[in-house]
Design an enzyme around this catalytic site. Structure first.
Site, PDB file in Angstrom:
ATOM      1  CE  LYS A  71      -0.671 115.278   2.423  1.00 47.78           C
ATOM      2  NZ  LYS A  71      -1.727 115.239   1.501  1.00 47.78           N
ATOM      3  CG  ASP A 108      -1.540 115.414  -2.063  1.00 50.21           C
ATOM      4  OD1 ASP A 108      -0.782 114.294  -2.963  1.00 50.21           O
ATOM      5  OD2 ASP A 108      -2.270 115.414  -1.181  1.00 50.21           O
TER       6      ASP A 108
HETATM    7  P1  NAP Z   1      -8.367 113.035   6.446  1.00 48.16           P
HETATM    8  O1  NAP Z   1      -8.246 114.574   5.837  1.00 48.16           O
HETATM    9  O2  NAP Z   1      -7.783 112.877   7.569  1.00 48.16           O
HETATM   10  O3  NAP Z   1     -10.110 112.778   6.106  1.00 48.16           O
HETATM   11  C1  NAP Z   1     -11.104 111.651   6.632  1.00 48.16           C
HETATM   12  C2  NAP Z   1     -11.714 111.690   5.754  1.00 48.16           C
HETATM   13  O4  NAP Z   1     -12.609 110.517   5.598  1.00 48.16           O
HETATM   14  C3  NAP Z   1     -13.000 112.888   6.081  1.00 48.16           C
HETATM   15  O5  NAP Z   1     -13.814 113.163   5.344  1.00 48.16           O
HETATM   16  C4  NAP Z   1     -13.609 112.219   7.265  1.00 48.16           C
HETATM   17  O6  NAP Z   1     -14.885 112.429   7.312  1.00 48.16           O
HETATM   18  C5  NAP Z   1     -13.920 110.850   6.354  1.00 48.16           C
HETATM   19  N1  NAP Z   1     -14.125 109.504   7.509  1.00 48.16           N
HETATM   20  C6  NAP Z   1     -13.457 108.937   8.084  1.00 48.16           C
HETATM   21  N2  NAP Z   1     -14.075 108.172   8.877  1.00 48.16           N
HETATM   22  C7  NAP Z   1     -15.552 107.669   7.702  1.00 48.16           C
HETATM   23  C8  NAP Z   1     -16.657 106.706   8.178  1.00 48.16           C
HETATM   24  N3  NAP Z   1     -16.255 106.086   8.642  1.00 48.16           N
HETATM   25  N4  NAP Z   1     -17.345 107.223   7.948  1.00 48.16           N
HETATM   26  C9  NAP Z   1     -17.179 107.908   6.234  1.00 48.16           C
HETATM   27  N5  NAP Z   1     -16.700 109.068   6.470  1.00 48.16           N
HETATM   28  C10 NAP Z   1     -15.228 109.442   7.045  1.00 48.16           C
HETATM   29  O7  NAP Z   1      -7.441 112.103   5.628  1.00 48.16           O
HETATM   30  P2  NAP Z   1      -7.162 112.503   3.415  1.00 48.16           P
HETATM   31  O8  NAP Z   1      -5.423 112.871   4.009  1.00 48.16           O
HETATM   32  O9  NAP Z   1      -7.885 113.334   3.393  1.00 48.16           O
HETATM   33  O10 NAP Z   1      -7.176 110.978   3.084  1.00 48.16           O
HETATM   34  C11 NAP Z   1      -7.984 110.146   2.859  1.00 48.16           C
HETATM   35  C12 NAP Z   1      -7.495 109.497   2.420  1.00 48.16           C
HETATM   36  O11 NAP Z   1      -7.173 109.618   1.079  1.00 48.16           O
HETATM   37  C13 NAP Z   1      -6.998 108.762   3.075  1.00 48.16           C
HETATM   38  O12 NAP Z   1      -7.807 107.265   2.578  1.00 48.16           O
HETATM   39  C14 NAP Z   1      -5.762 108.252   2.684  1.00 48.16           C
HETATM   40  O13 NAP Z   1      -4.506 107.052   2.580  1.00 48.16           O
HETATM   41  C15 NAP Z   1      -5.652 109.219   0.737  1.00 48.16           C
HETATM   42  N6  NAP Z   1      -4.587 109.464   0.357  1.00 48.16           N
HETATM   43  C16 NAP Z   1      -4.113 109.174  -0.996  1.00 48.16           C
HETATM   44  C17 NAP Z   1      -2.924 109.732  -1.667  1.00 48.16           C
HETATM   45  C18 NAP Z   1      -2.704 109.680  -2.767  1.00 48.16           C
HETATM   46  O14 NAP Z   1      -1.350 109.442  -3.298  1.00 48.16           O
HETATM   47  N7  NAP Z   1      -3.005 108.622  -2.820  1.00 48.16           N
HETATM   48  C19 NAP Z   1      -3.349 110.928  -0.889  1.00 48.16           C
HETATM   49  C20 NAP Z   1      -3.161 111.621  -0.108  1.00 48.16           C
HETATM   50  C21 NAP Z   1      -4.816 111.285   1.066  1.00 48.16           C
HETATM   51  P3  NAP Z   1     -15.405 113.362   8.934  1.00 48.16           P
HETATM   52  O15 NAP Z   1     -14.684 114.928   8.595  1.00 48.16           O
HETATM   53  O16 NAP Z   1     -16.442 113.356   8.893  1.00 48.16           O
HETATM   54  O17 NAP Z   1     -14.608 113.228   9.598  1.00 48.16           O
END
Ligand code: NAP
Length: 280
Positions: A71, A108
């Site tokens: 992304k 999104d």
């Molecule tokens: P990302 O950019 O990789 O961000 C991941 C987030 O999770 C960060 O804030 C990270 O914190 C946190 N995290 C990871 N491990 C953790 C832990 N052990 N304890 C607490 N926090 C933790 O991913 P993203 O694209 O934002 O996606 C996040 C979620 O949203 C995913 O589950 C994804 O499937 C979902 N999503 C859904 C849709 C939909 O259409 N429904 C669209 C987009 C995303 P740190 O900064 O500390 O690493």
């Protein structure tokens, strides 16, 4: 296939990507509208994203969705980026223009807001403070959406505090970054709780969060859709909160993408939901 209508192709680029439900959604609408088109999976390695994106126009694609881990990288390859995607700092959709230029969008935020309204049609961001957990790409879209919808206060909490501080710069009057350890107490008086971390996703541990301080009137949203019922959603529902899982956001972000490529605004229907739910 009609001979006088040009065939249009779109898809989703990511890695891994074969688990994506986007082809099911878009091919459902393509059939529903009788279009001469198809939507597929494009698994693209991190070091090939530039080649893949630059090849879209030459291959004659209408565009594509962009999912993790591309992304941010894809954002930097666009000829033009929508103002909202600029603020979010990431794109999830590319539309190839007639002259071959690549325009980047992020749908999104729109999908997230609509997913809340599916569960609570009268929902308003002005209902009260929102608590957002996470500061990754999805959280950026959620925070922008809530600011634009008029949220009075957003309590933003991420494991890595620096990233929450950075994201709070979007509007420091509204977005207040807190320590990860404050997440339980921050639920006091909240009207909305959003999990935009990956905690609770298939293969990850459950989100560690006590809901004791959360009002039972608060709406609880988990962006995760694999599984549909995360431990957070189950716990929130069992104490009487209205909940929204990530499927609604996935379905609704696809609506403007489909319209941008194929010129028809599709609808999220019960039949579509059932079709996607059958894959879980
Ligand atoms: P990302 O950019 O990789 O961000 C991941 C987030 O999770 C960060 O804030 C990270 O914190 C946190 N995290 C990871 N491990 C953790 C832990 N052990 N304890 C607490 N926090 C933790 O991913 P993203 O694209 O934002 O996606 C996040 C979620 O949203 C995913 O589950 C994804 O499937 C979902 N999503 C859904 C849709 C939909 O259409 N429904 C669209 C987009 C995303 P740190 O900064 O500390 O690493």
């Amino acid at each position: 296939m009609s001979e006088n209508k040009p065939f249009k192709l779109a898809g989703v680029m990511g890695m891994p990507v074969l688990q994506s439900r986007s082809p099911i959604i878009h091919n459902h609408w393509i059939r529903e509208h009788g279009l001469s088109a198809a939507y597929g999976h494009f698994p693209v390695q991190i070091d090939r994203i530039e080649d893949a994106v630059r090849g879209l126009s030459a291959l004659g694609l209408a565009g594509c969705n962009i999912t993790q881990p591309h992304k941010l990288a894809a954002f930097g390859l666009m000829d033009q980026v929508s103002p909202l995607a600029q603020r979010i700092g990431a794109i999830n959709c590319i539309v190839v223009q007639a002259n071959g230029a690549l325009h980047g969008f992020n749908f999104d935020a729109e999908g997230f807001i609509q997913s809340l309204r599916d569960e609570r049609p009268a929902w308003r961001a002005s209902d009260g403070p929102a608590v957002v957990l996470g500061a990754g790409g999805a959280a950026r879209a959620v925070v922008c959406a809530l600011i634009d919808e008029g949220a009075p206060e957003i309590r933003l909490i991420n494991r890595t505090r620096d990233k929450a501080d950075q994201l709070a710069q979007l509007d420091p009057r509204i977005v207040h970054a807190l320590e990860w350890s404050q997440r339980h107490a921050a639920l006091e008086g909240a009207a909305l709780l959003v999990n935009s971390t990956n905690q609770g996703m298939y293969g990850q541990p459950a989100l560690e969060l006590s809901l004791d301080a959360l009002p039972s009137t608060a709406l609880v949203s988990d962006l995760i859709y694999v599984p549909l019922e995360t431990p957070l959603i189950a716990a929130a529902r069992s104490r009487g909160n209205t909940t929204a899982n990530g499927l609604g956001m996935l379905l609704h972000q696809a609506v403007p993408a489909f319209e941008s490529w194929f010129g028809v605004r599709p609808r999220v229907t019960a039949a579509l939901r059932e079709r996607v739910l059958a894959t879980f």
